[in-house]
Design a protein around this motif. Sequence first.
Motif, PDB file in Angstrom:
ATOM      1  N   VAL A 162      -5.341   1.799  -9.665  1.00 18.08           N
ATOM      2  CA  VAL A 162      -6.712   1.750  -9.715  1.00 18.08           C
ATOM      3  C   VAL A 162      -7.219   1.160  -8.153  1.00 18.08           C
ATOM      4  CG1 VAL A 162      -8.731   0.864 -10.940  1.00 18.08           C
ATOM      5  CG2 VAL A 162      -6.843   1.269 -12.511  1.00 18.08           C
ATOM      6  N   ARG A 163      -8.365   2.606  -7.806  1.00 20.12           N
ATOM      7  CA  ARG A 163      -9.118   2.401  -6.616  1.00 20.12           C
ATOM      8  C   ARG A 163     -10.279   2.196  -7.091  1.00 20.12           C
ATOM      9  NH1 ARG A 163      -4.608   5.199  -2.038  1.00 20.12           N
ATOM     10  NH2 ARG A 163      -3.245   4.192  -2.445  1.00 20.12           N
ATOM     11  N   LYS A 181     -13.282  -3.720  -6.151  1.00 19.79           N
ATOM     12  CA  LYS A 181     -12.490  -2.924  -5.819  1.00 19.79           C
ATOM     13  C   LYS A 181     -14.088  -2.072  -5.648  1.00 19.79           C
ATOM     14  CE  LYS A 181      -7.834  -3.160  -7.804  1.00 19.79           C
ATOM     15  NZ  LYS A 181      -7.390  -2.588  -8.404  1.00 19.79           N
ATOM     16  N   PRO A 182     -14.878  -0.842  -5.277  1.00 17.74           N
ATOM     17  CA  PRO A 182     -16.054   0.340  -6.100  1.00 17.74           C
ATOM     18  C   PRO A 182     -16.011   0.411  -6.330  1.00 17.74           C
ATOM     19  CG  PRO A 182     -14.321   1.236  -4.252  1.00 17.74           C
ATOM     20  CD  PRO A 182     -13.139   0.020  -4.341  1.00 17.74           C
ATOM     21  N   THR A 183     -16.975   0.098  -7.140  1.00 21.56           N
ATOM     22  CA  THR A 183     -17.744   0.242  -8.449  1.00 21.56           C
ATOM     23  C   THR A 183     -19.395   1.131  -8.126  1.00 21.56           C
ATOM     24  OG1 THR A 183     -19.435  -2.112  -8.579  1.00 21.56           O
ATOM     25  CG2 THR A 183     -16.961  -1.925  -9.511  1.00 21.56           C
ATOM     26  N   VAL A 184     -18.696   2.210  -9.696  1.00 20.14           N
ATOM     27  CA  VAL A 184     -19.953   3.085  -9.601  1.00 20.14           C
ATOM     28  C   VAL A 184     -20.583   3.327 -10.963  1.00 20.14           C
ATOM     29  CG1 VAL A 184     -20.049   5.567  -8.982  1.00 20.14           C
ATOM     30  CG2 VAL A 184     -18.910   4.992  -7.403  1.00 20.14           C
ATOM     31  N   ILE A 229      -7.426  -2.053   0.545  1.00 24.21           N
ATOM     32  CA  ILE A 229      -7.473  -3.224   0.990  1.00 24.21           C
ATOM     33  C   ILE A 229      -8.094  -3.448   1.918  1.00 24.21           C
ATOM     34  CG2 ILE A 229      -5.238  -2.889   3.073  1.00 24.21           C
ATOM     35  CD1 ILE A 229      -4.287  -5.746   2.413  1.00 24.21           C
ATOM     36  N   GLY A 230      -8.380  -2.465   3.044  1.00 26.19           N
ATOM     37  CA  GLY A 230     -10.228  -1.983   3.918  1.00 26.19           C
ATOM     38  C   GLY A 230     -11.059  -2.901   2.677  1.00 26.19           C
ATOM     39  N   LYS A 247      -5.005  13.414  14.352  1.00 24.18           N
ATOM     40  CA  LYS A 247      -5.936  14.649  13.975  1.00 24.18           C
ATOM     41  C   LYS A 247      -4.802  14.491  12.599  1.00 24.18           C
ATOM     42  CE  LYS A 247      -8.141  15.786  18.088  1.00 24.18           C
ATOM     43  NZ  LYS A 247      -7.328  14.675  18.978  1.00 24.18           N
ATOM     44  N   ARG A 248      -4.754  13.656  11.900  1.00 27.54           N
ATOM     45  CA  ARG A 248      -3.983  14.010  10.481  1.00 27.54           C
ATOM     46  C   ARG A 248      -4.869  12.888   9.532  1.00 27.54           C
ATOM     47  NH1 ARG A 248      -0.540   9.730   8.941  1.00 27.54           N
ATOM     48  NH2 ARG A 248       0.284   8.757  10.684  1.00 27.54           N
ATOM     49  N   ASP A 249      -4.686  13.517   7.943  1.00 29.00           N
ATOM     50  CA  ASP A 249      -4.953  12.130   7.386  1.00 29.00           C
ATOM     51  C   ASP A 249      -4.613  11.415   7.665  1.00 29.00           C
ATOM     52  OD1 ASP A 249      -7.412  13.872   6.612  1.00 29.00           O
ATOM     53  OD2 ASP A 249      -5.867  15.354   4.771  1.00 29.00           O
ATOM     54  N   PRO A 250      -4.822  10.102   7.161  1.00 29.95           N
ATOM     55  CA  PRO A 250      -4.458   8.984   6.538  1.00 29.95           C
ATOM     56  C   PRO A 250      -3.801   8.810   5.552  1.00 29.95           C
ATOM     57  CG  PRO A 250      -6.642   8.446   6.356  1.00 29.95           C
ATOM     58  CD  PRO A 250      -6.515  10.022   6.977  1.00 29.95           C
ATOM     59  N   LYS A 251      -2.688   8.215   5.045  1.00 33.09           N
ATOM     60  CA  LYS A 251      -1.560   7.508   4.012  1.00 33.09           C
ATOM     61  C   LYS A 251      -1.906   6.330   4.046  1.00 33.09           C
ATOM     62  CE  LYS A 251       1.551  11.497   4.528  1.00 33.09           C
ATOM     63  NZ  LYS A 251       3.090  12.374   4.289  1.00 33.09           N
ATOM     64  N   PHE A 252      -2.711   5.933   2.691  1.00 32.79           N
ATOM     65  CA  PHE A 252      -3.225   4.220   2.671  1.00 32.79           C
ATOM     66  C   PHE A 252      -2.493   4.024   1.985  1.00 32.79           C
ATOM     67  CE2 PHE A 252      -7.527   5.440   4.764  1.00 32.79           C
ATOM     68  CZ  PHE A 252      -7.361   4.816   6.284  1.00 32.79           C
ATOM     69  N   ARG A 253      -1.683   2.673   1.707  1.00 37.98           N
ATOM     70  CA  ARG A 253      -0.709   2.304   0.852  1.00 37.98           C
ATOM     71  C   ARG A 253      -1.178   0.698   0.162  1.00 37.98           C
ATOM     72  NH1 ARG A 253       3.792   5.351   1.126  1.00 37.98           N
ATOM     73  NH2 ARG A 253       3.798   6.466   3.476  1.00 37.98           N
ATOM     74  N   GLY A 254      -2.542   0.490   0.570  1.00 37.32           N
ATOM     75  CA  GLY A 254      -3.350  -0.784   0.027  1.00 37.32           C
ATOM     76  C   GLY A 254      -2.442  -2.175   1.232  1.00 37.32           C
ATOM     77  N   ARG A 255      -1.879  -1.370   2.018  1.00 35.22           N
ATOM     78  CA  ARG A 255      -0.860  -3.246   2.505  1.00 35.22           C
ATOM     79  C   ARG A 255      -1.436  -3.389   3.965  1.00 35.22           C
ATOM     80  NH1 ARG A 255       3.343  -0.336   0.246  1.00 35.22           N
ATOM     81  NH2 ARG A 255       4.575   0.313   3.310  1.00 35.22           N
TER      82      ARG A 255
END
Length: 255
Positions: A49-50, A94-97, A200-201, A247-255
Amino acid sequence: MIDADVIYEVRDNVAYIVINRERKRNSIGGDAVALLMKYLEMVESDDEVRAVCITGSGDRAFCSGADLSGDGGGGKDMAGGYADLLKRIAGYAKPTVARVNGDCLAGGMGLMLACDIAIAAEHARFGTPEVNVGLFPMMVGALIFRSIPRRKAMEMMLLGEKLTAEEALEIGLVTRVVPAAALDEEVSGVLKILVSKSPIGMRIGKTALYAMADMPFEQALDYLSEKLIEVASTEDAMEGIAAFLQKRDPKFRGR
C-alpha cells in the motif's frame, strides 16, 4: 474486508477505507473509530500500500460526524478515541486522500481535514453544526484553525451554517471540487500519481513536515536540512535522479 461499520480493500497499491453506515449518513461511533484505527495500523506495515483513500458509502454523506443516537457504540470513550484518530491521520506516513462523496459535517470535517488531499463532489456541503445542538466542534476546531483563516473558522463554528463545495474550495477546506459523475475518475487520477512516487521519500517528507509544523523558523530550517540529507541518501532518490538524467520513468522500490 467488511466489518459492520467500515469496509477495507486494497486495489492497485491503494487502501480504500469506507465508512459503511449509509442509513446513518455515515455517522460514526466508537466502533467505527476503532475500526478506522485498526485499518490504518494495518496499512502502515503493508509495503504493498502506497496511498490511502478515506470515503463514505453512497452519495449523500462522506461523514456526518458523531452518531448522536448512540447506536455506533463507544459512549464516553468516543471523544478520546476520535482525537487519537485525528492525530493518527494527520501524522500518517503515507499520503491520504479524502474522497468527499457527500455532506461532510461535524466530526466528518475532522476526518477530511486530517487527510493530505480532499477531493469533493460539487453537491457536498460542509460545516460544523454542533452549536445548533448545544455542543461545539472542539477537536475539529484544531484542524479548522490550521486550514483556513481564523475569522472564517470562527464564523463557521459559531453560526453552524453549511457551506457549498465551491465555498469550501474558496477558503481552502478542500483541494478540488468536481461534478459527482467525475469524482471517481478525479480521485483515481490523483491516487495513481501518488502511488507512482517514492514511498520512502514521501514518508520522510511527510513525517518531517508534521514534526516541524510548530518549530521556530530557524529551528525548522535546520531540522529540514537534515531531513533533506536523509532523503537524498535513499536508493529511491538516486534512482529518481538517474532516471531524470536518462530521460526515463523512475522505478521506485521504497528503499
